[in-house]
Scaffold this motif. Structure first.
Motif, PDB file in Angstrom:
ATOM      1  N   PHE A 221       0.852  -1.192   0.000  1.00  6.69           N
ATOM      2  CA  PHE A 221       0.000   0.000   0.000  1.00  6.69           C
ATOM      3  C   PHE A 221       0.888   1.243   0.000  1.00  6.69           C
ATOM      4  O   PHE A 221       1.805   1.349   0.818  1.00  6.69           O
ATOM      5  CB  PHE A 221      -0.896   0.038   1.242  1.00  6.69           C
ATOM      6  CG  PHE A 221      -1.763  -1.173   1.421  1.00  6.69           C
ATOM      7  CD1 PHE A 221      -3.057  -1.198   0.936  1.00  6.69           C
ATOM      8  CD2 PHE A 221      -1.284  -2.289   2.088  1.00  6.69           C
ATOM      9  CE1 PHE A 221      -3.862  -2.314   1.108  1.00  6.69           C
ATOM     10  CE2 PHE A 221      -2.072  -3.406   2.266  1.00  6.69           C
ATOM     11  CZ  PHE A 221      -3.367  -3.421   1.768  1.00  6.69           C
ATOM     12  N   THR A 222       0.602   2.187  -0.890  1.00  7.59           N
ATOM     13  CA  THR A 222       1.421   3.388  -0.979  1.00  7.59           C
ATOM     14  C   THR A 222       0.707   4.641  -0.492  1.00  7.59           C
ATOM     15  O   THR A 222       1.312   5.715  -0.468  1.00  7.59           O
ATOM     16  CB  THR A 222       1.892   3.630  -2.423  1.00  7.59           C
ATOM     17  OG1 THR A 222       0.752   3.720  -3.292  1.00  7.59           O
ATOM     18  CG2 THR A 222       2.788   2.504  -2.897  1.00  7.59           C
ATOM     19  N   SER A 223      -0.559   4.539  -0.117  1.00 10.37           N
ATOM     20  CA  SER A 223      -1.270   5.723   0.373  1.00 10.37           C
ATOM     21  C   SER A 223      -2.681   5.323   0.795  1.00 10.37           C
ATOM     22  O   SER A 223      -3.226   4.334   0.303  1.00 10.37           O
ATOM     23  CB  SER A 223      -1.353   6.792  -0.719  1.00 10.37           C
ATOM     24  OG  SER A 223      -1.928   7.984  -0.224  1.00 10.37           O
ATOM     25  N   ALA A 224      -3.275   6.103   1.692  1.00 12.26           N
ATOM     26  CA  ALA A 224      -4.685   5.967   2.074  1.00 12.26           C
ATOM     27  C   ALA A 224      -5.074   4.514   2.323  1.00 12.26           C
ATOM     28  O   ALA A 224      -6.076   4.030   1.822  1.00 12.26           O
ATOM     29  CB  ALA A 224      -5.577   6.571   0.980  1.00 12.26           C
ATOM     30  N   PRO A 526     -10.108   9.000  10.588  1.00 19.57           N
ATOM     31  CA  PRO A 526     -11.059   8.516   9.575  1.00 19.57           C
ATOM     32  C   PRO A 526     -10.344   7.971   8.336  1.00 19.57           C
ATOM     33  O   PRO A 526      -9.301   8.483   7.930  1.00 19.57           O
ATOM     34  CB  PRO A 526     -11.866   9.769   9.235  1.00 19.57           C
ATOM     35  CG  PRO A 526     -10.924  10.900   9.505  1.00 19.57           C
ATOM     36  CD  PRO A 526     -10.056  10.467  10.645  1.00 19.57           C
ATOM     37  N   ARG A 527     -10.908   6.951   7.737  1.00 24.94           N
ATOM     38  CA  ARG A 527     -10.426   6.380   6.467  1.00 24.94           C
ATOM     39  C   ARG A 527     -11.635   6.197   5.549  1.00 24.94           C
ATOM     40  O   ARG A 527     -12.705   5.751   5.986  1.00 24.94           O
ATOM     41  CB  ARG A 527      -9.745   5.029   6.681  1.00 24.94           C
ATOM     42  CG  ARG A 527      -8.714   5.001   7.823  1.00 24.94           C
ATOM     43  CD  ARG A 527      -7.439   5.722   7.494  1.00 24.94           C
ATOM     44  NE  ARG A 527      -6.574   5.834   8.651  1.00 24.94           N
ATOM     45  CZ  ARG A 527      -5.697   4.902   9.051  1.00 24.94           C
ATOM     46  NH1 ARG A 527      -5.594   3.765   8.375  1.00 24.94           N
ATOM     47  NH2 ARG A 527      -4.940   5.105  10.108  1.00 24.94           N
ATOM     48  N   LEU A 528     -11.490   6.523   4.268  1.00 33.24           N
ATOM     49  CA  LEU A 528     -12.589   6.436   3.311  1.00 33.24           C
ATOM     50  C   LEU A 528     -12.065   5.958   1.964  1.00 33.24           C
ATOM     51  O   LEU A 528     -10.994   6.394   1.514  1.00 33.24           O
ATOM     52  CB  LEU A 528     -13.267   7.802   3.134  1.00 33.24           C
ATOM     53  CG  LEU A 528     -14.377   7.899   2.073  1.00 33.24           C
ATOM     54  CD1 LEU A 528     -15.587   7.073   2.506  1.00 33.24           C
ATOM     55  CD2 LEU A 528     -14.777   9.352   1.836  1.00 33.24           C
ATOM     56  N   GLY A 529     -12.820   5.075   1.316  1.00 32.65           N
ATOM     57  CA  GLY A 529     -12.469   4.623  -0.021  1.00 32.65           C
ATOM     58  C   GLY A 529     -13.709   4.434  -0.879  1.00 32.65           C
ATOM     59  O   GLY A 529     -14.741   3.953  -0.399  1.00 32.65           O
ATOM     60  N   ALA A 544      -9.009   8.486   0.908  1.00 38.50           N
ATOM     61  CA  ALA A 544      -8.560   9.554   1.791  1.00 38.50           C
ATOM     62  C   ALA A 544      -8.466   9.006   3.206  1.00 38.50           C
ATOM     63  O   ALA A 544      -9.143   8.033   3.557  1.00 38.50           O
ATOM     64  CB  ALA A 544      -9.515  10.748   1.742  1.00 38.50           C
ATOM     65  N   GLY A 545      -7.613   9.643   4.002  1.00 36.61           N
ATOM     66  CA  GLY A 545      -7.504   9.191   5.381  1.00 36.61           C
ATOM     67  C   GLY A 545      -6.508   9.998   6.176  1.00 36.61           C
ATOM     68  O   GLY A 545      -5.638  10.679   5.622  1.00 36.61           O
TER      69      GLY A 545
END
Length: 725
Positions: A221-224, A526-529, A544-545
């Motif tokens: 994983f490279t982001s978010a 918070p984390r959102l996908g 985003a996160g």
């Protein structure tokens, strides 16, 4: 001394030849979210059609076997009504059976359920809660990718937005972030630096302890990244260990410049399907030294490592225990005092003996099982013990001067062998006990919950002292670290996946973290996908996160130095109890806000194009109290430690960029991977000035390619290459 360890990096070129034409593919198929086996699944080899298409259906416990498959590159297709199809590439050799665990995901509706999205499934991350900036890599790629040297970290540097900081090490820089922000996870546990000759606080090293002979397919994983991953602001390498062959014993050996190794695997009890797998590796350079082969220096890097996994299914395969371990030791001794004539050693300085040692180990046990009659909840729990240690010793070698010429006396007697002065001693040691408990509940075909908690108990023993004036008859030896303390890192998360139909998928989660040593708390990150399937070939995704991370542990314990009127260090600042002050013990977490937009299209069944744009804002970065350009965001690569002044969490950083990927999967004996990124990475120190980070190269591009040729019917020959700018 450490920068010169690059001498023992030579490419390992494995050569495989077969003694037979066919091999067996077998394994089991499970439901991705509940981990329950699925009977009646069709598994077909779609590329080996010379004597008719070969395939099999899974039995009542989800197992399948396909015999007589031609060796070489093959593609398998997995289908089952109500589930999304799977396409997977495998490489068969005569030496080993291919044993797979295939995870199928339930399809929603009928809009896209019958469409074969081949390229989308290749390289797609195994974690079902990830929507963006993620990639699954096959450990076979670590052999096929030029320059990877069997190392997952070096292989990951081929992906878009990822680059190495220095070819003498495998530190990886992700989207301009410091390598400090990279998290390694093994079998569900966050682990210490898994590299030989590692330096305190770093995440990389010259040679990886991770052996690709025992690794299974893993996620990068490279982001978010999803809410289950924490204590990282840059990237996550989520590594899995593969099980051993549970039907027959297999033994292999390999001789290469990176190491000479032996591997064994096989069944413990065939009826219970239990198995073992073990790998051991020893430094080939040490063997060369024993054989009297000169390497240009007597300071030969010595290292060895080993890994194992034991799989123990319970009665009726209701649950599975897994016992695993991994560890390695390394050392190098540069003995200037043994030289008859002073000479610059390839590795270190010519006025001191230097000894450097490191070791790392992890041992653990995990248990997995379905809960309830319908088995809609999948539980995984684990307990592990971990250890890491770095130690160094420097001794000053006194020489005699000729009174007439003022030059060093050359030859026997030119050194005072019996008068070595201690220049430096340090030993950093961290022990961890980690326990976690995770659940994955499939409420129905549209809703899934994943939740859990992890607790790490850490004990730190850090001692460091240095001589500030070796020529003075009065010793000015002083402490820089002197601690023997403990702390706890507690983490908890919950993540929800909602898939209303075949086009839309959403994930949302919260992550929490507490570090008792600095009394730092990060609540409800918070984390959102989001993912939207435009049609059968195209995806649009957003992630985003908020993410937080502890500082390198040794930085918390650095003792505040005391200066005289001339600015010379004369000791340490003491508290009211006459004890040295650890002036950075109260540092808070570094925090980072990630946002990513991604577009992915399958141009052909074996050709994929992907574009991502991202923006990352970092804050709470430790910087000096005094006005300066120093920032912890520039640390983390190379062999050097740093000695911080008083730090405060007032630094900032911004990373932004665009990444492109064009990938042709290995098909018809050829593959290539082209990645390019244009980015900007800035930071602000306590002086209030925005500067380029040390890792801001503005752009990066990789071209990786490979070609395989069949040699008669039983062998193959391959060549691969890599270009990086």
């Amino acid at each position: 001394m450490y920068k010169k360890l690059v001498v023992f990096y030579l490419m390992l070129i494995p050569i495989f030849a077969s003694a037979q034409i066919t091999q067996t593919i077998r394994g089991r198929v499970i439901e991705k979210e509940t981990q329950q086996t699925i009977p009646g699944v069709n598994v077909v080899v779609i590329t080996d059609t010379l004597n008719g298409m070969k395939g099999a259906a899974t039995d009542m416990v989800g197992n399948f076997r396909i015999s007589g498959v031609k060796i070489g590159k093959q593609t398998i297709k997995v289908t089952y009504i109500g589930y999304e199809n799977i396409f997977m590439d495998v490489t068969l050799t005569s030496a080993k059976e291919i044993i797979l665990t295939l995870e199928m995901e339930e399809s929603i509706g009928v809009e896209l359920a019958q469409v074969e999205i081949v390229a989308e499934k290749r390289g797609e991350v195994a974690n079902e809660l990830s929507t963006v900036s993620a990639r699954t890599f096959d450990v076979a790629e670590t052999e096929r990718y030029a320059g990877s040297r069997g190392d997952p970290a070096r292989m990951a540097s081929n992906f878009a937005g990822v680059q190495g900081a220095d070819d003498s090490r495998n530190d990886i820089v992700v989207r301009g972030n410091s390598p400090l922000g990279v998290l390694y996870r093994l079998e569900g546990f966050d682990i210490p630096n898994p590299n030989h000759f590692s330096v305190a606080g770093s995440t990389g090293g010259p040679v990886s302890i991770l052996n690709n002979k025992i690794l299974g397919n893993s996620d990068f994983f490279t982001s978010a990244f999803p809410a289950e991953y924490g204590n990282s602001t840059a990237a996550v390498l989520d590594l899995k260990l593969r099980p051993g062959n549970n039907e027959k014993h297999e033994f292999t050996g390999q001789f290469g410049f990176l190491g000479t190794e032996l591997a064994a695997e096989g069944p413990i009890n065939k009826e219970s399907h239990s198995s073992y797998l073990a790998v051991y590796r020893y430094s080939t350079f040490s063997l060369f030294k024993l054989l009297g082969i000169s390497l240009g220096t007597d300071a030969v890097p010595q290292y060895q490592d080993g890994s194992f996994k034991i799989l123990l299914p319970t009665k009726n395969n209701k649950g599975v225990f897994s016992v695993f371990g991994m560890g390695g030791t390394s050392k190098i001794d540069i003995m200037i005092s043994e030289q008859l004539e002073p000479a610059q050693d390839f590795y270190g300085d010519d006025d001191r003996d230097q000894h450097f040692q490191t070791r790392m180990a992890i041992g653990g046990i995990t248990y997995t099982n379905g809960i309830g009659k319908e088995k809609k909840t999948f539980m995984r729990t684990g307990l592990a013990l971990m250890h890491e240690r770095q130690a160094s010793q420097h001794d000053y070698v006194h020489r005699r001067l000729d009174a007439l010429t003022g030059k060093w006396i050359i030859g026997s007697g030119g050194f005072h062998y019996d008068s070595l002065t201690a220049l430096q001693r340090y030993k950093f040691q961290t022990n961890r006990q980690t326990a976690y408990l995770n659940f994955n509940t499939k409420i129905n075909s549209k809703h899934t919950l994943k939740y859990g908690a992890t607790v790490q108990y850490l004990h730190f023993s850090m001692l460091d002292s240095v001589e500030t004036n070796v020529e003075d008859t009065i010793s000015s030896y002083r402490l820089r670290w002197d601690s023997n303390e403990s702390g706890m890192l507690a983490q908890a998360f919950i993540q929800w996946k909602y898939k209303p139909n075949s086009r839309w998928m959403m994930t949302a989660g919260l992550y929490n973290q507490y570090f008792s040593l600095s009394k730092s708390v990060s609540v409800a990150e918070p984390r959102l996908g989001l993912r939207y399937a435009i049609d059968e070939r195209q995806n649009l995704s957003f992630g985003a996160g908020l993410h937080s991370m502890t500082q390198p542990y040794y930085v918390y314990f650095y003792l505040q130095p005391k200066y005289d009127a001339d600015g010379v260090v004369v000791g340490n600042v003491l508290d009211a109890n006459n004890k040295p002050i650890m002036h950075n013990k109260g540092m808070d977490f570094t925090k980072s806000v990630h946002s990513v937009l991604s577009y992915d299209i399958a141009l052909k069944s074996n050709l994929r194009f992907k574009a991502e744009a991202y923006y990352q804002y970092l804050y709470n970065i430790p910087v000096e109290v005094n006005s300066s350009a120093f920032s912890l965001t520039n640390m983390g690569s190379g062999f050097a430690r740093f000695f911080p002044n008083t730090l405060v969490n007032k630094g900032e950083g911004i990373n932004m960029g665009v990444e492109l990927t064009l990938e042709k999967f290995f098909d018809k004996s050829f593959f290539f991977l082209f990645t390019a990124s244009v980015f900007d990475a800035k930071y602000k120190g306590s002086n209030g000035v925005w500067n380029n980070t040390d890792f801001n190269t503005k752009y990066a591009a990789n071209l990786l390619f490979g070609k395989e040729w069949k040699v008669k019917e039983k062998s193959s020959f391959s060549v691969s290459g890599k270009f990086t700018t």
